[in-house]
Design an enzyme around this catalytic site. Sequence first.
Site, PDB file in Angstrom:
ATOM      1  N   GLN A  32       4.348  -2.681   2.363  1.00 39.97           N
ATOM      2  CA  GLN A  32       4.199  -2.505   3.361  1.00 39.97           C
ATOM      3  C   GLN A  32       2.575  -3.528   5.037  1.00 39.97           C
ATOM      4  OE1 GLN A  32       2.659   2.153   4.544  1.00 39.97           O
ATOM      5  NE2 GLN A  32       2.094   1.868   3.020  1.00 39.97           N
ATOM      6  N   ARG A  33       1.740  -4.016   4.130  1.00 45.86           N
ATOM      7  CA  ARG A  33       0.990  -5.178   4.787  1.00 45.86           C
ATOM      8  C   ARG A  33       1.665  -6.070   4.448  1.00 45.86           C
ATOM      9  NH1 ARG A  33      -4.230  -3.487   4.000  1.00 45.86           N
ATOM     10  NH2 ARG A  33      -4.657  -5.037   2.582  1.00 45.86           N
ATOM     11  N   ARG A  78     -13.502  -8.070   3.369  1.00 43.98           N
ATOM     12  CA  ARG A  78     -13.827  -7.473   4.425  1.00 43.98           C
ATOM     13  C   ARG A  78     -15.468  -7.467   4.143  1.00 43.98           C
ATOM     14  NH1 ARG A  78     -10.587  -3.511   5.528  1.00 43.98           N
ATOM     15  NH2 ARG A  78      -8.482  -3.145   3.919  1.00 43.98           N
ATOM     16  N   ASP A 119      -4.546   1.644  15.413  1.00 46.64           N
ATOM     17  CA  ASP A 119      -5.457   2.652  15.880  1.00 46.64           C
ATOM     18  C   ASP A 119      -6.616   1.423  16.452  1.00 46.64           C
ATOM     19  OD1 ASP A 119      -6.463   1.703  13.325  1.00 46.64           O
ATOM     20  OD2 ASP A 119      -7.479   3.997  12.187  1.00 46.64           O
ATOM     21  N   GLU A 169      -1.585   8.169   3.998  1.00 46.16           N
ATOM     22  CA  GLU A 169      -2.528   8.403   3.043  1.00 46.16           C
ATOM     23  C   GLU A 169      -4.238   8.880   3.108  1.00 46.16           C
ATOM     24  OE1 GLU A 169      -4.429   4.211   2.547  1.00 46.16           O
ATOM     25  OE2 GLU A 169      -4.577   4.008   4.278  1.00 46.16           O
ATOM     26  N   HIS A 219       0.600  -1.634  -0.859  1.00 43.30           N
ATOM     27  CA  HIS A 219       0.177  -2.604   0.274  1.00 43.30           C
ATOM     28  C   HIS A 219       1.419  -3.259   0.326  1.00 43.30           C
ATOM     29  CE1 HIS A 219      -3.466  -2.120  -1.572  1.00 43.30           C
ATOM     30  NE2 HIS A 219      -4.024  -2.091  -0.422  1.00 43.30           N
ATOM     31  N   GLY A 276      -8.554  -6.712   6.561  1.00 41.52           N
ATOM     32  CA  GLY A 276      -6.981  -6.127   5.387  1.00 41.52           C
ATOM     33  C   GLY A 276      -6.025  -6.964   6.189  1.00 41.52           C
ATOM     34  N   ASP A 284     -11.462  -3.286  14.054  1.00 43.59           N
ATOM     35  CA  ASP A 284     -12.428  -2.785  14.410  1.00 43.59           C
ATOM     36  C   ASP A 284     -13.504  -3.209  13.743  1.00 43.59           C
ATOM     37  OD1 ASP A 284     -11.924  -0.905  12.283  1.00 43.59           O
ATOM     38  OD2 ASP A 284     -12.353   1.172  13.519  1.00 43.59           O
ATOM     39  N   ILE A 298      -2.058  -3.096  11.239  1.00 46.32           N
ATOM     40  CA  ILE A 298      -0.904  -2.047  10.833  1.00 46.32           C
ATOM     41  C   ILE A 298      -1.296  -0.621  11.436  1.00 46.32           C
ATOM     42  CG2 ILE A 298       0.030  -4.205   9.389  1.00 46.32           C
ATOM     43  CD1 ILE A 298      -0.105  -1.441   7.283  1.00 46.32           C
ATOM     44  N   ASP A 299      -2.430  -0.020  11.175  1.00 50.38           N
ATOM     45  CA  ASP A 299      -2.521   1.326  11.211  1.00 50.38           C
ATOM     46  C   ASP A 299      -2.329   1.124  13.092  1.00 50.38           C
ATOM     47  OD1 ASP A 299      -3.073   1.740   8.805  1.00 50.38           O
ATOM     48  OD2 ASP A 299      -4.791   1.670   8.594  1.00 50.38           O
ATOM     49  N   MET A 334       0.098   4.122   4.762  1.00 54.59           N
ATOM     50  CA  MET A 334      -0.852   4.040   5.171  1.00 54.59           C
ATOM     51  C   MET A 334      -1.160   4.338   6.414  1.00 54.59           C
ATOM     52  SD  MET A 334      -1.876  -0.350   3.921  1.00 54.59           S
ATOM     53  CE  MET A 334      -2.229  -0.409   2.041  1.00 54.59           C
TER      54      MET A 334
HETATM   55  O1  F6P Z   1      -5.885  -1.939   7.653  1.00 58.57           O
HETATM   56  C1  F6P Z   1      -5.378  -0.815   7.331  1.00 58.57           C
HETATM   57  C2  F6P Z   1      -5.625  -0.150   6.350  1.00 58.57           C
HETATM   58  O2  F6P Z   1      -4.373  -0.801   6.313  1.00 58.57           O
HETATM   59  C3  F6P Z   1      -5.644   1.270   5.337  1.00 58.57           C
HETATM   60  O3  F6P Z   1      -4.982   1.981   5.563  1.00 58.57           O
HETATM   61  C4  F6P Z   1      -5.794   1.593   4.032  1.00 58.57           C
HETATM   62  O4  F6P Z   1      -6.457   2.665   3.989  1.00 58.57           O
HETATM   63  C5  F6P Z   1      -6.484   0.272   3.581  1.00 58.57           C
HETATM   64  O5  F6P Z   1      -5.840  -1.124   4.248  1.00 58.57           O
HETATM   65  C6  F6P Z   1      -6.103  -0.201   2.315  1.00 58.57           C
HETATM   66  O6  F6P Z   1      -6.668  -2.068   2.047  1.00 58.57           O
HETATM   67  P1  F6P Z   1      -7.178  -2.885   1.063  1.00 58.57           P
HETATM   68  O7  F6P Z   1      -6.207  -3.353   0.819  1.00 58.57           O
HETATM   69  O8  F6P Z   1      -8.907  -2.826   0.637  1.00 58.57           O
HETATM   70  O9  F6P Z   1      -6.843  -1.340  -0.058  1.00 58.57           O
END
Ligand code: F6P
Length: 355
Positions: A277-278, A72, A129, A222, A275, A10, A103, A126-127, A169
């Site tokens: 948030q990203r 991905r 983790d 989520e 999204h 992501g 990861d 962004i998580d 997220m």
């Molecule tokens: O990058 C991790 C994440 O932000 C998760 O928190 C979330 O479940 C996932 O990406 C969502 O990804 P996508 O862009 O594939 O919908």
Amino acid sequence: MKIGMLTGGGDCPGLNAVIRAVVRKGVFHYHDEFVGFLEGWRGLVEDKSMALDLDAVGGILPRGGTILRTSRTNPSKRPDGIERCAATIEKHKIDALVAIGGDDTLSVAQKLHEHGVKVVGVPKTIDNDLGGTDYTFGFDTACNIVCEAIDRIHTTAEAHNRVMVVEVMGRDAGWIALYSGVAGGADVILIPERPFDVDKVAESIRQRHERGRYFSIIVVAEGAKFSSDGSGAPILQDMGKDEFGHAKLGGIANILAREIEKRTGFETRAVVLGHIQRGGSPSAFDRVLATRYGLGAIDMVHRGEFGCMAALRSNKIVSIPLKEAIAKNRVVDNEMIQIVDGLFEETGVKEAAGQ
Ligand code: F6P
């Protein structure tokens, strides 16, 4: 040296800042040459690349997304995927590869390392983790976005006497929910690390309103789980999975809002930030952190620290084995939960009955 670079998984605010830092220090200090592989591991599997020079990285520091684009794609799931990645590296006469990702991306980097490819990892999510590092870039930006959203949601919640459930997220870890919930003054915070009892959540909202408040904010990750259904499973949007086997999460806020309204009689609404948030420009903190990761990674390449990842430990960039970073997720620990619980009359970071 001739160095390849890619961004996988992501996207995350700050990816362009890493790319820029690697290229600038590589060109200015080491006289390196760069090739950008496009769309994560797909770029290596399908041999898709672009030239990555000083011009290509000019002006990208404040830009969200990634100029290398991302996906991905999991080479291990493609016929001869790992071999094809290695062949593309060979074809381009790449001396070392910088892989920027979470990861999943870094687990492929580890496989390539075992295959003999000289690879250095940079942690991204962004998580927040990823194991082995104190913070990942993108997390701070995401928390700022969520915090601003909660501030806005506060005023409309207050105007309408409503309970607002804000879904953020956080697949396996509740860092975004916890930090933005604290920063935004949420009344209840629900995270994957602590399955929650919906009756207890409803009761604490009811008690808060009995004390004279007439609106409430719940922040839910989520990946948070209901303890009451006994399954311990997160709520899924659909049954589809990505190439790394991850299901699409999402929808817990809608279910929770319905259940809270049913139990309390208070009008309740769900807001899913998704999204947003990203996207967009990284915060100043993330620009600096991402730049430090990039500078650390190019130094690691020139020190020959392959099979390793740049990590932030006690505010220093250090090199740790990729294996250590991907071994397990860094989730919110009990000590952190207890500190945050001090803000609330009972537990604000809700727990399951009996836990
Ligand atoms: O990058 C991790 C994440 O932000 C998760 O928190 C979330 O479940 C996932 O990406 C969502 O990804 P996508 O862009 O594939 O919908």
